[in-house]
Design a protein around this motif. Structure first.
Motif, mmCIF file in Angstrom:
data_model
loop_
_atom_site.group_PDB
_atom_site.id
_atom_site.type_symbol
_atom_site.label_atom_id
_atom_site.label_comp_id
_atom_site.label_asym_id
_atom_site.label_seq_id
_atom_site.Cartn_x
_atom_site.Cartn_y
_atom_site.Cartn_z
ATOM 1 N N SER A 1 0.834 -1.206 0.000
ATOM 2 C CA SER A 1 0.000 0.000 0.000
ATOM 3 C C SER A 1 0.867 1.253 0.000
ATOM 4 N N HIS A 2 1.898 1.251 0.829
ATOM 5 C CA HIS A 2 2.814 2.396 0.854
ATOM 6 C C HIS A 2 3.510 2.556 -0.496
ATOM 7 N N GLN A 3 3.806 1.435 -1.145
ATOM 8 C CA GLN A 3 4.457 1.509 -2.444
ATOM 9 C C GLN A 3 3.528 2.165 -3.471
ATOM 10 N N ARG A 4 2.263 1.756 -3.470
ATOM 11 C CA ARG A 4 1.295 2.351 -4.407
ATOM 12 C C ARG A 4 1.118 3.843 -4.157
ATOM 13 N N LEU A 5 1.242 4.255 -2.893
ATOM 14 C CA LEU A 5 1.086 5.665 -2.541
ATOM 15 C C LEU A 5 2.368 6.467 -2.765
ATOM 16 N N GLY A 6 3.451 5.782 -3.095
ATOM 17 C CA GLY A 6 4.722 6.460 -3.322
ATOM 18 C C GLY A 6 5.457 6.834 -2.052
ATOM 19 N N ASN A 7 5.127 6.184 -0.943
ATOM 20 C CA ASN A 7 5.796 6.456 0.337
ATOM 21 C C ASN A 7 7.037 5.579 0.464
ATOM 22 N N CYS A 8 8.071 5.959 -0.258
ATOM 23 C CA CYS A 8 9.245 5.091 -0.353
ATOM 24 C C CYS A 8 9.965 4.872 0.966
ATOM 25 N N GLU A 9 10.027 5.883 1.809
ATOM 26 C CA GLU A 9 10.710 5.679 3.086
ATOM 27 C C GLU A 9 10.000 4.607 3.903
ATOM 28 N N SER A 10 8.666 4.600 3.863
ATOM 29 C CA SER A 10 7.901 3.577 4.575
ATOM 30 C C SER A 10 8.111 2.206 3.946
ATOM 31 N N ILE B 1 9.457 -0.733 6.281
ATOM 32 C CA ILE B 1 8.608 -1.908 6.491
ATOM 33 C C ILE B 1 9.202 -3.115 5.761
ATOM 34 N N GLY B 2 9.688 -2.889 4.543
ATOM 35 C CA GLY B 2 10.284 -3.981 3.770
ATOM 36 C C GLY B 2 11.471 -4.606 4.474
ATOM 37 N N ASN B 3 12.333 -3.782 5.039
ATOM 38 C CA ASN B 3 13.495 -4.317 5.769
ATOM 39 C C ASN B 3 13.058 -5.110 6.995
ATOM 40 N N ARG B 4 12.053 -4.611 7.719
ATOM 41 C CA ARG B 4 11.546 -5.360 8.878
ATOM 42 C C ARG B 4 10.899 -6.660 8.421
ATOM 43 N N TYR B 5 10.175 -6.601 7.300
ATOM 44 C CA TYR B 5 9.530 -7.805 6.766
ATOM 45 C C TYR B 5 10.576 -8.875 6.450
ATOM 46 N N ILE B 6 11.620 -8.460 5.757
ATOM 47 C CA ILE B 6 12.673 -9.419 5.367
ATOM 48 C C ILE B 6 13.362 -10.004 6.600
ATOM 49 N N SER B 7 13.606 -9.183 7.603
ATOM 50 C CA SER B 7 14.295 -9.714 8.778
ATOM 51 C C SER B 7 13.384 -10.653 9.573
ATOM 52 N N ARG B 8 12.086 -10.411 9.577
ATOM 53 C CA ARG B 8 11.160 -11.270 10.335
ATOM 54 C C ARG B 8 10.697 -12.481 9.551
ATOM 55 N N PHE B 9 10.532 -12.316 8.224
ATOM 56 C CA PHE B 9 9.923 -13.366 7.411
ATOM 57 C C PHE B 9 10.809 -13.705 6.211
ATOM 58 N N ARG B 10 12.118 -13.851 6.456
ATOM 59 C CA ARG B 10 13.079 -14.017 5.353
ATOM 60 C C ARG B 10 12.818 -15.259 4.509
ATOM 61 N N ASN B 11 12.126 -16.247 5.058
ATOM 62 C CA ASN B 11 11.865 -17.471 4.308
ATOM 63 C C ASN B 11 10.499 -17.482 3.624
ATOM 64 N N SER B 12 9.784 -16.370 3.692
ATOM 65 C CA SER B 12 8.463 -16.327 3.067
ATOM 66 C C SER B 12 8.596 -16.176 1.549
ATOM 67 N N SER B 13 7.535 -16.529 0.862
ATOM 68 C CA SER B 13 7.572 -16.452 -0.600
ATOM 69 C C SER B 13 7.638 -15.011 -1.097
ATOM 70 N N GLU B 14 7.223 -14.045 -0.282
ATOM 71 C CA GLU B 14 7.250 -12.640 -0.714
ATOM 72 C C GLU B 14 8.516 -11.889 -0.305
ATOM 73 N N ALA B 15 9.424 -12.508 0.420
ATOM 74 C CA ALA B 15 10.609 -11.793 0.898
ATOM 75 C C ALA B 15 11.438 -11.238 -0.262
ATOM 76 N N ALA B 16 11.592 -12.012 -1.314
ATOM 77 C CA ALA B 16 12.366 -11.537 -2.470
ATOM 78 C C ALA B 16 11.679 -10.347 -3.127
ATOM 79 N N ASP B 17 10.347 -10.399 -3.229
ATOM 80 C CA ASP B 17 9.604 -9.275 -3.808
ATOM 81 C C ASP B 17 9.735 -8.027 -2.941
ATOM 82 N N ALA B 18 9.706 -8.221 -1.629
ATOM 83 C CA ALA B 18 9.875 -7.090 -0.717
ATOM 84 C C ALA B 18 11.246 -6.453 -0.924
ATOM 85 N N MET B 19 12.273 -7.279 -1.088
ATOM 86 C CA MET B 19 13.619 -6.754 -1.297
ATOM 87 C C MET B 19 13.713 -6.014 -2.635
#
Length: 110
Positions: free
Chosen positions: A36-45, A49-67
C-alpha cells in the motif's frame, strides 16, 4: 471516582508495521501494508517496512519481492548505488526467484 492507570494501546497499523506476533496473518498484513505504501509512493515507509519484513519473514515467498521493492524505492529516491547493492544482495539470497530475475535486469541495465 478512581483514576484508572492509562494503558498504552497499539493501533492495528502499529502491529502491522512491526510484524505483530509473527503469525501468517501478521506476515500478510505487513506485506500488504508495504504494498500500500508503495502504491502511494511512500518510499521511506516501503524501505522501513520492507526491511523489517525481510528480517522477520526471510523465508516467506514474498521476501524476495519485498527486497526488490526496497531497491526500486532506493532507485526512485536517487540512491542508485544503494539500489544496485540491494538488487545484487537479492540475487545472492534468492537466486531462483522471479524478483531476482527482475533485479538482474535492473542492476545490469542502469
Amino acid at each position: 471516582h478512581r483514576d484508572l492507570p492509562s494503558v498504552p494501546t497499539r493501533r492495528s497499523s502499529d502491529l502491522s508495521e512491526s510484524g505483530g506476533g509473527g503469525s501468517e496473518h501478521d506476515r500478510q498484513s505487513m506485506y500488504l501494508l508495504m504494498q500500500s505504501h508503495q502504491r502511494l509512493g511512500n518510499c521511506e515507509s516501503v524501505i522501513n517496512i520492507g526491511n523489517r519484513y525481510i528480517s522477520r519473514f526471510r523465508n516467506s515467498s514474498e521476501a524476495a519481492d519485498a527486497m526488490f521493492s526496497i531497491g526500486q524505492c532506493q532507485w526512485n529516491m536517487q540512491q542508485r548505488d544503494v539500489a544496485r547493492d540491494t538488487w545484487r544482495k537479492l540475487m545472492l539470497i534468492y537466486p531462483d526467484s522471479a524478483a531476482a530475475k527482475k533485479a538482474a535486469k535492473h542492476a545490469d541495465k542502469y
